[in-house]
Design a protein around this motif. Structure first.
Motif, PDB file in Angstrom:
ATOM      1  N   ASN A  88      -1.151 -15.787  14.235  1.00 31.68           N
ATOM      2  CA  ASN A  88      -2.311 -14.068  14.959  1.00 31.68           C
ATOM      3  C   ASN A  88      -2.472 -13.006  14.670  1.00 31.68           C
ATOM      4  O   ASN A  88      -1.758 -11.660  14.766  1.00 31.68           O
ATOM      5  CB  ASN A  88      -0.722 -14.309  16.465  1.00 31.68           C
ATOM      6  CG  ASN A  88      -1.093 -13.087  17.591  1.00 31.68           C
ATOM      7  OD1 ASN A  88      -2.082 -13.523  17.744  1.00 31.68           O
ATOM      8  ND2 ASN A  88      -0.217 -12.504  18.552  1.00 31.68           N
ATOM      9  N   ALA A  89      -2.916 -13.084  14.013  1.00 34.11           N
ATOM     10  CA  ALA A  89      -3.874 -11.863  12.911  1.00 34.11           C
ATOM     11  C   ALA A  89      -5.259 -11.722  14.328  1.00 34.11           C
ATOM     12  O   ALA A  89      -5.466 -12.621  14.137  1.00 34.11           O
ATOM     13  CB  ALA A  89      -4.443 -12.384  12.090  1.00 34.11           C
ATOM     14  N   PRO A  90      -5.195 -10.130  14.329  1.00 34.03           N
ATOM     15  CA  PRO A  90      -6.656  -9.586  15.503  1.00 34.03           C
ATOM     16  C   PRO A  90      -7.851  -9.927  14.785  1.00 34.03           C
ATOM     17  O   PRO A  90      -8.507 -10.089  15.689  1.00 34.03           O
ATOM     18  CB  PRO A  90      -6.182  -7.762  15.134  1.00 34.03           C
ATOM     19  CG  PRO A  90      -4.511  -7.779  14.586  1.00 34.03           C
ATOM     20  CD  PRO A  90      -4.548  -8.819  13.627  1.00 34.03           C
ATOM     21  N   GLU A  91      -8.170 -10.790  13.166  1.00 34.41           N
ATOM     22  CA  GLU A  91      -9.422 -10.885  13.358  1.00 34.41           C
ATOM     23  C   GLU A  91      -9.309 -11.412  11.860  1.00 34.41           C
ATOM     24  O   GLU A  91      -8.686 -11.589  10.710  1.00 34.41           O
ATOM     25  CB  GLU A  91     -10.179  -9.887  12.818  1.00 34.41           C
ATOM     26  CG  GLU A  91     -10.621  -7.579  14.055  1.00 34.41           C
ATOM     27  CD  GLU A  91     -10.852  -7.080  13.356  1.00 34.41           C
ATOM     28  OE1 GLU A  91     -12.212  -7.374  12.915  1.00 34.41           O
ATOM     29  OE2 GLU A  91     -10.789  -5.822  13.365  1.00 34.41           O
ATOM     30  N   ALA A  92     -10.458 -13.185  11.833  1.00 32.86           N
ATOM     31  CA  ALA A  92      -9.872 -14.019  10.589  1.00 32.86           C
ATOM     32  C   ALA A  92     -10.227 -12.568   9.232  1.00 32.86           C
ATOM     33  O   ALA A  92     -10.069 -14.046   8.527  1.00 32.86           O
ATOM     34  CB  ALA A  92     -11.216 -14.513  11.428  1.00 32.86           C
ATOM     35  N   ARG A  93     -11.215 -12.056   9.217  1.00 31.52           N
ATOM     36  CA  ARG A  93     -11.278 -11.184   8.089  1.00 31.52           C
ATOM     37  C   ARG A  93     -10.207 -10.586   7.389  1.00 31.52           C
ATOM     38  O   ARG A  93     -11.061 -10.114   6.744  1.00 31.52           O
ATOM     39  CB  ARG A  93     -13.123  -9.889   8.536  1.00 31.52           C
ATOM     40  CG  ARG A  93     -11.987  -8.909   9.537  1.00 31.52           C
ATOM     41  CD  ARG A  93     -13.255  -8.096   9.400  1.00 31.52           C
ATOM     42  NE  ARG A  93     -12.808  -6.484   9.963  1.00 31.52           N
ATOM     43  CZ  ARG A  93     -13.479  -5.616  10.284  1.00 31.52           C
ATOM     44  NH1 ARG A  93     -13.694  -5.414   9.019  1.00 31.52           N
ATOM     45  NH2 ARG A  93     -13.155  -4.996  11.496  1.00 31.52           N
ATOM     46  N   GLN A  94      -9.257 -10.859   8.393  1.00 29.30           N
ATOM     47  CA  GLN A  94      -8.359 -10.312   7.607  1.00 29.30           C
ATOM     48  C   GLN A  94      -7.229 -11.292   6.985  1.00 29.30           C
ATOM     49  O   GLN A  94      -5.966 -11.104   6.216  1.00 29.30           O
ATOM     50  CB  GLN A  94      -7.683  -9.808   8.683  1.00 29.30           C
ATOM     51  CG  GLN A  94      -7.482  -8.282   9.484  1.00 29.30           C
ATOM     52  CD  GLN A  94      -6.309  -7.794  10.785  1.00 29.30           C
ATOM     53  OE1 GLN A  94      -6.954  -8.457  11.749  1.00 29.30           O
ATOM     54  NE2 GLN A  94      -5.789  -7.140  10.138  1.00 29.30           N
ATOM     55  N   VAL A  95      -7.379 -12.348   7.117  1.00 32.01           N
ATOM     56  CA  VAL A  95      -7.154 -13.630   5.728  1.00 32.01           C
ATOM     57  C   VAL A  95      -8.175 -13.890   5.153  1.00 32.01           C
ATOM     58  O   VAL A  95      -9.186 -13.899   5.148  1.00 32.01           O
ATOM     59  CB  VAL A  95      -7.183 -15.111   7.330  1.00 32.01           C
ATOM     60  CG1 VAL A  95      -6.789 -16.078   5.953  1.00 32.01           C
ATOM     61  CG2 VAL A  95      -6.497 -15.204   8.508  1.00 32.01           C
TER      62      VAL A  95
END
Length: 412
Positions: A88-95
């Motif tokens: 449940n990260a807000p955005e994929a770019r945070q991974v």
């Protein structure tokens, strides 16, 4: 609109059939695999994803102008989205893809730590941390003149929140804590740790390597600043992990490594770095591993995870009940809030000897200090025997562990 398919009720025997490695004999005995905290086994779907990539799509990602590269890139980035949704990260770019939990922590310690820590600053880590959440902080602290200090843990293996509260002040810049202790199985109250740390303006890094395989984690609910975990402890391939970070922090951090992919433009007059997440992903990544990790997430998403968690909880309770009833067995780590790890000693026997004698009977456990020497020293032991569970384990596995232990006890 397609309705989401409801998972079938959890059935450990049915799930076991998805893991081909479990169907073998070791030293003439059916394998009992109880070393899941070290690495989990892989379902057939993950193994097949690796094979499919190399047989059908093998190509580098992002830069190719042909069909194979396009297919590989689509699957590679689809896996990032799957992991982001899984936590449940807000955005994929945070991974950010890493080589594992260890590299994720090193990335934050090196990039954020070198940019933000200064002489007199403090980093707090729990006394039960894995070495990978101690040593990187010590390295950057020594360079910057900061200190790394342990948050006390009581005799049951419970983090002392009152002591943490007393330790917190404006000089604390980072609180790094495992979600679950790999050595003890303690589930740490990370929600409270994060809230307390944020109360004095400190950031938080949570080592989720031992948590993500047991229950859903939610980055938005936790509100941690960084979260790290490994694919191989989540039924995926080895050599791969993920770092989650808040966008503002990741944007402000300098790259961890230089090379291809992490740049936008390069000249001898200067270099412009790429955007997130690629700024932290120098060089050719583990493309096959990432795609297979996506398959692991797909596999987990079709399971009844609540049922799996309940099954694991019941198994741990049964194992500890058997341990308390077995003469000469001493449990190490007796927190009321534990998951899937039973560390113990057998009176009169070195843990390594116990592990080897169990292996002769087909029972695979881990022995030693579990890369957690400080907490072992606190207990005054050289290490423990660690039996760690996954949802494919059964009561029969526990019974065979204790039958084998009885033979070890009589042999010694």
């Amino acid at each position: 609109m397609n309705e989401q398919v409801k998972p079938l009720p959890f059935d450990a025997e049915r799930v076991r059939a998805d893991f081909p490695i479990l169907n073998q004999e070791v030293n003439g005995h059916p394998l009992v695999y109880l070393d899941n905290a070290a690495t989990t086994q892989k379902p057939r779907a993950v193994i097949q994803a690796l094979v499919d990539y190399y047989e059908q799509d093998n190509s580098n990602v992002h830069r190719g102008a042909h069909a194979l590269a396009d297919r590989a890139t689509q699957k590679f980035e689809a896996a990032r989205v799957k992991v982001a949704e899984f936590i449940n990260a807000p955005e994929a770019r945070q991974v950010i893809w890493t080589r594992g939990t260890t590299e994720g922590i090193n990335l934050v310690a090196s990039s954020w730590g070198r940019s933000n820590l200064k002489a007199g600053d403090r980093v707090l880590v729990s006394a039960m941390e894995h070495h990978s959440n101690i040593v990187p902080w010590q390295m950057v602290a020594a360079e910057k003149g900061a200190t790394v200090e342990p948050i006390p843990v009581d005799v049951d293996g419970v983090l002392d929140l009152a002591a943490l509260q007393d330790m917190l002040d404006e000089r604390v810049k980072m609180v790094a804590c495992g979600h679950v202790s790999n050595a003890l199985g303690t589930v740490n109250p990370v929600e409270q740790v994060i809230r307390l740390a944020h109360g004095v303006g400190a950031l938080t890094l949570i080592d989720g390597a031992q948590a993500v395989s047991h229950w859903p984690v939610d980055m938005q609910a936790l509100d941690c600043d960084f979260y790290v975990f490994s694919a191989h402890k989540l039924f995926g391939p080895t050599g791969l992990g993920a770092l989650y970070g808040k966008v503002a922090l990741l944007d402000a951090m300098p790259p961890y490594q230089g090379g291809g992919e992490m740049i936008e433009s390069v000249s001898f007059a200067g270099t412009t770095y790429n955007q997130l997440p690629y700024k932290f992903e120098a060089g050719t990544p583990d493309i096959a591993g990432v795609i297979a990790f996506g398959a692991a997430i797909d596999y987990l998403n079709q399971l009844d995870r609540a049922g799996a968690a309940a099954h694991e909880k019941a198994l741990l309770a049964y194992a500890e009940e058997r341990a308390r009833a077995t003469p000469g067995v001493r449990l190490i780590g007796t927190s009321a809030n534990k998951t899937s790890v039973m560390s113990f000693l057998l009176e009169g026997a070195h843990p390594n000897d116990v592990g080897m004698l169990l292996d002769q009977q087909g029972v695979a456990v881990r022995t030693g200090n579990h890369c957690a020497q400080p907490i072992m020293e606190q207990y005054g032991v050289p290490g423990t025997v660690r039996a760690s569970l996954a949802f494919y384990n059964t009561r029969d596995d526990i019974d065979r562990l204790f039958a084998a232990l009885e033979k070890v006890r009589l042999f010694l």
